[in-house]
Design a protein around this motif. Structure first.
Motif, mmCIF file in Angstrom:
data_model
loop_
_atom_site.group_PDB
_atom_site.id
_atom_site.type_symbol
_atom_site.label_atom_id
_atom_site.label_comp_id
_atom_site.label_asym_id
_atom_site.label_seq_id
_atom_site.Cartn_x
_atom_site.Cartn_y
_atom_site.Cartn_z
ATOM 1 N N ASN A 112 42.480 39.378 30.676
ATOM 2 C CA ASN A 112 43.182 40.588 31.111
ATOM 3 C C ASN A 112 43.964 40.364 32.394
ATOM 4 O O ASN A 112 45.132 40.762 32.507
ATOM 5 N N ARG A 138 46.867 37.925 31.756
ATOM 6 C CA ARG A 138 47.948 38.578 31.016
ATOM 7 C C ARG A 138 48.783 39.457 31.953
ATOM 8 O O ARG A 138 50.017 39.480 31.865
ATOM 9 N N LYS A 139 48.108 40.152 32.852
ATOM 10 C CA LYS A 139 48.829 40.990 33.810
ATOM 11 C C LYS A 139 49.704 40.141 34.734
ATOM 12 O O LYS A 139 50.845 40.495 35.041
ATOM 13 N N ASN A 141 40.136 41.130 39.402
ATOM 14 C CA ASN A 141 39.478 42.205 38.653
ATOM 15 C C ASN A 141 38.682 43.082 39.618
ATOM 16 O O ASN A 141 37.780 42.593 40.297
#
Length: 294
Positions: A95, A98-99, A174
């Motif tokens: 995640n 990908r960001k 994160n």
């Protein structure tokens, strides 16, 4: 239909895998509590130094630190990507990477050059595969982050910004929300924004009062040291947040893997029982058929 021996071997293999995932789940749960404690203990220091930096940014001093100066144009961007060293933690690393890649493509389409600092083995491996320019790295941090291990890689980015090699610096990591939710975020690290420095204030994101300081021996070395410590505190907080997110995601992923293994075992056991019953029925039919022929 597979033979009984083959099915038994599959069941045994899945049970062994289930034992491993359950053990990893318990280990991750233990490490998660410790990681959350470290994250919570780091927050008070971050809040205090944020207050000091916010007041210093508005103090009446002739010296303006480079970290506080907004650049007119943005041609070069430095990014710090915080990931884990190990896998088996669900989509946590995917995640945030990908960001980062989505944002990098946007900057590249605008003609901006990008250089990367990787904290964590997963991010380093991914950035190397896609051909990104990695200028510094730090891996194998273990379960307890040490600022002395981080400072070398981070200093490359900070020095690059001071020497005008970068016009902006961003950090990707994160953010820990709770055990079941971890949010990939992108935050502007440099230049320091009012919103970031005053994020802990309760009203209008601005300090209620403006403080001035008496600097000894002079303002420049004191402000330089405080601003560097402030940025280091932000990086350390991002790393602790990411580690807490990693252990939470790993615990949830291993719990799901253990549950899935149990479902697979139940299905294979049902298939095995059907196969065994079919073999018994066939043998009985043969015995009955033989007796009738006699």
């Amino acid at each position: 239909m597979a033979g009984s021996r083959e099915i038994r071997n599959k069941i045994k293999s899945v049970k062994n895998t289930q034992k491993i995932t359950r053990a990893m789940e318990m280990v991750a749960a233990s490490k998660m509590r410790k990681a959350q404690d470290r994250m919570k203990k780091a927050r008070p220091y971050g809040e205090k130094i944020r207050n000091v930096a916010a007041h210093m940014s508005r103090a009446n001093t002739e010296y303006r630190h480079p970290f506080l100066v907004e650049r007119d144009t943005v041609k070069r961007v430095g990014i710090i990507i915080v990931t884990s060293d190990k896998g088996l933690c669900g989509g946590l690393n995917t995640n945030v990477l990908r960001k980062a890649v989505t944002q990098m493509k946007k900057w590249q389409s605008e003609g901006e050059q990008i250089e990367v600092c990787c904290i964590g083995n997963k991010g380093l491996g991914f950035m190397s595969r896609i051909g990104a320019k990695v200028i510094s790295q730090v891996i194998a941090l273990g379960d307890t982050p040490d600022m002395t291990r981080l400072i070398g890689a981070v200093k490359v980015i900070l020095d690059g910004y001071t020497k005008d090699q970068f016009d902006r610096v961003y950090v990707f990591y994160n953010r820990f929300i709770n055990t079941m939710k971890q949010e990939p975020v992108m935050e502007q690290l440099l230049p320091l924004t009012d919103e970031r420095m005053h994020s802990d204030e309760s009203s209008n994101n601005k300090p209620k009062t403006t403080w001035d300081y008496i600097y000894e021996p002079e303002a420049q070395p004191v402000i330089d040291d405080v601003m560097v410590r402030y940025v280091e505190a932000l990086i350390y907080q991002a790393v602790t947040e990411n580690m807490a997110s990693e252990q939470s995601a790993r615990m949830v992923a291993m719990k799901a893997a253990s549950d899935n293994a149990g479902s697979v075992i139940d299905e294979l056991t049902l298939i095995y029982n059907k196969s065994r019953q079919a073999a018994i029925t066939k043998e009985l039919s043969e015995i009955v058929g033989g007796a009738a022929a006699v």
